[in-house]
Design an enzyme around this catalytic site. Sequence first.
Site, PDB file in Angstrom:
ATOM      1  N   GLN A  88      22.372 130.563 -26.718  1.00  0.00           N
ATOM      2  CA  GLN A  88      22.318 131.181 -25.399  1.00  0.00           C
ATOM      3  C   GLN A  88      21.742 130.235 -24.358  1.00  0.00           C
ATOM      4  O   GLN A  88      21.144 129.208 -24.680  1.00  0.00           O
ATOM      5  CB  GLN A  88      21.477 132.452 -25.448  1.00  0.00           C
ATOM      6  CG  GLN A  88      20.043 132.228 -25.915  1.00  0.00           C
ATOM      7  CD  GLN A  88      19.304 133.545 -26.113  1.00  0.00           C
ATOM      8  OE1 GLN A  88      18.532 133.968 -25.264  1.00  0.00           O
ATOM      9  NE2 GLN A  88      19.562 134.205 -27.254  1.00  0.00           N
ATOM     10  N   HIS A 116      20.272 130.518 -19.914  1.00  0.00           N
ATOM     11  CA  HIS A 116      19.884 131.415 -18.833  1.00  0.00           C
ATOM     12  C   HIS A 116      20.194 130.764 -17.485  1.00  0.00           C
ATOM     13  O   HIS A 116      20.169 129.539 -17.353  1.00  0.00           O
ATOM     14  CB  HIS A 116      18.407 131.749 -18.941  1.00  0.00           C
ATOM     15  CG  HIS A 116      18.001 132.213 -20.302  1.00  0.00           C
ATOM     16  ND1 HIS A 116      18.539 133.339 -20.897  1.00  0.00           N
ATOM     17  CD2 HIS A 116      17.147 131.687 -21.214  1.00  0.00           C
ATOM     18  CE1 HIS A 116      18.013 133.486 -22.102  1.00  0.00           C
ATOM     19  NE2 HIS A 116      17.178 132.492 -22.320  1.00  0.00           N
ATOM     20  N   GLU A 170      11.671 129.997 -20.006  1.00  0.00           N
ATOM     21  CA  GLU A 170      10.770 130.529 -21.027  1.00  0.00           C
ATOM     22  C   GLU A 170      10.038 129.430 -21.771  1.00  0.00           C
ATOM     23  O   GLU A 170      10.498 128.286 -21.854  1.00  0.00           O
ATOM     24  CB  GLU A 170      11.540 131.406 -22.017  1.00  0.00           C
ATOM     25  CG  GLU A 170      12.658 130.712 -22.747  1.00  0.00           C
ATOM     26  CD  GLU A 170      13.572 131.683 -23.489  1.00  0.00           C
ATOM     27  OE1 GLU A 170      13.840 131.444 -24.676  1.00  0.00           O
ATOM     28  OE2 GLU A 170      14.015 132.681 -22.875  1.00  0.00           O
ATOM     29  N   HIS A 180      20.231 126.959 -26.291  1.00  0.00           N
ATOM     30  CA  HIS A 180      19.245 126.970 -27.362  1.00  0.00           C
ATOM     31  C   HIS A 180      19.462 128.168 -28.279  1.00  0.00           C
ATOM     32  O   HIS A 180      20.168 129.118 -27.934  1.00  0.00           O
ATOM     33  CB  HIS A 180      17.819 127.007 -26.795  1.00  0.00           C
ATOM     34  CG  HIS A 180      17.544 128.219 -25.951  1.00  0.00           C
ATOM     35  ND1 HIS A 180      17.920 128.302 -24.630  1.00  0.00           N
ATOM     36  CD2 HIS A 180      16.958 129.419 -26.240  1.00  0.00           C
ATOM     37  CE1 HIS A 180      17.563 129.485 -24.134  1.00  0.00           C
ATOM     38  NE2 HIS A 180      16.989 130.184 -25.092  1.00  0.00           N
ATOM     39  N   ARG A 227      25.656 134.093 -23.627  1.00  0.00           N
ATOM     40  CA  ARG A 227      25.718 133.715 -25.040  1.00  0.00           C
ATOM     41  C   ARG A 227      26.870 132.764 -25.311  1.00  0.00           C
ATOM     42  O   ARG A 227      27.888 132.803 -24.636  1.00  0.00           O
ATOM     43  CB  ARG A 227      25.827 134.960 -25.909  1.00  0.00           C
ATOM     44  CG  ARG A 227      24.586 135.836 -25.830  1.00  0.00           C
ATOM     45  CD  ARG A 227      24.719 137.117 -26.645  1.00  0.00           C
ATOM     46  NE  ARG A 227      23.486 137.892 -26.569  1.00  0.00           N
ATOM     47  CZ  ARG A 227      23.194 138.750 -25.599  1.00  0.00           C
ATOM     48  NH1 ARG A 227      24.074 138.952 -24.624  1.00  0.00           N
ATOM     49  NH2 ARG A 227      22.048 139.395 -25.597  1.00  0.00           N
TER      50      ARG A 227
END
Length: 424
Positions: free
Chosen positions: A93, A95, A130, A288, A307
Amino acid sequence: MFVQIANTPRNYAWGSPSAISDLLGSQPTGEPEAELWLGAHPGSPSRIVDPAETGGFDTLAAWIAADPARATGGTHLPYLLKILAAERPLSLQAHPTLAAAREGFARENAAGLALDAPNRNYKDPLHKPEVIYALSDTFEALCGFRDVTEIRAIIAALTEADARQSLPEPEPLAALASQLRGEPAEALKTAVEWLLSGGAQVATLVEQVTVLVGGVVVGPGASSDSEVVGEPAATAALLSGPFGAAFATVRDLSAEYPGDAGVVLSLLLNRVTLKQGEALFLPAGNIHAYLKGLGVELMAASDNVLRGGLTPKYIDVPELLSVLVFESSPVPYLEAGHPVPGVQEYQPDITDFVLVRITPTAGLDARYSPQGAAIVIVTAGSVTVSSTTGSVVARRGESFFVTPDEGALTFSGTGELFLAAPGA
């Protein structure tokens, strides 16, 4: 104000049945406990243990919405803290950037897509960078693209093993190699797009590579002679060579997701083993997948995920390609700062959040001043958290929301806790 909060681990299929409960000293639910969420995200807002403390509001999200001045100083909570326990691999996935999230969210709203539609990419107008911190002895992951020269060497090693085994149809490996010609960025994009395009040749490639690394092909796409483990000599050469970890990952992923193009796509990515106490920062556009391990994860409070494989969920290839950063990059380790004894500060180059590990010891208090509303969770021992206005004793497994008016905090006792707060 110190407000005790709690939540129930989310039972995604890839979760561990015991890692989170073992860490926090809680009773296992009997389900695969994948993530414990601490924050105000509407997907699973933290519960207020004693609603009387917040005027009757029973979730952190409801309290912040009703009284933001008291709870957060007038702002939304920009982060989401998690304990993550992966027993099986998560999906590949990436972001979006903040700009891409805003545009995509508005576009899908205008198209009339429901927020819970299975083909919805953007659940909110926010980005989702993240940090993951390894709590287990090792934490396994795929993260970012390898150097293209290294990827070509991996394909060459597979081609050599294929020739030794005389498997049928060598053309798919040659086709993959052809996608990786040219300038690195274009080569990466072309190869990813080709792998995710599907089709008979990609399906044959996944089966071929699976057999070469010693996996067993199963499922409706398998050919009649594909239930054969790869020839030991050729497979052993691959697994013991310079890219052995990458090939072992392919073998393991194929057992979980037989026939998935992400099995081969993993060869294009950095294979990472974090040791306990090491951390990664995953910015927008970094492809990642977490493979196995227990960690503390801190992210911007978003649910936007594009994804790229290793999942039965929706994959929007054009949207993913628009989000990915097609650059070879080193593993994005995030080093800790040490502002004072007993404090490790993991601050990426964003303002959404900072992750802080705090380890007071007998006779040595630790001090930290959050830049806004904070959440703390104790993972070992018992820690007293104090300010000029009050204090609370936080024991292993307990978590608290700390309003910004508490200011500078002192941590005493013996133990380990993690603190999330807005970044500087």
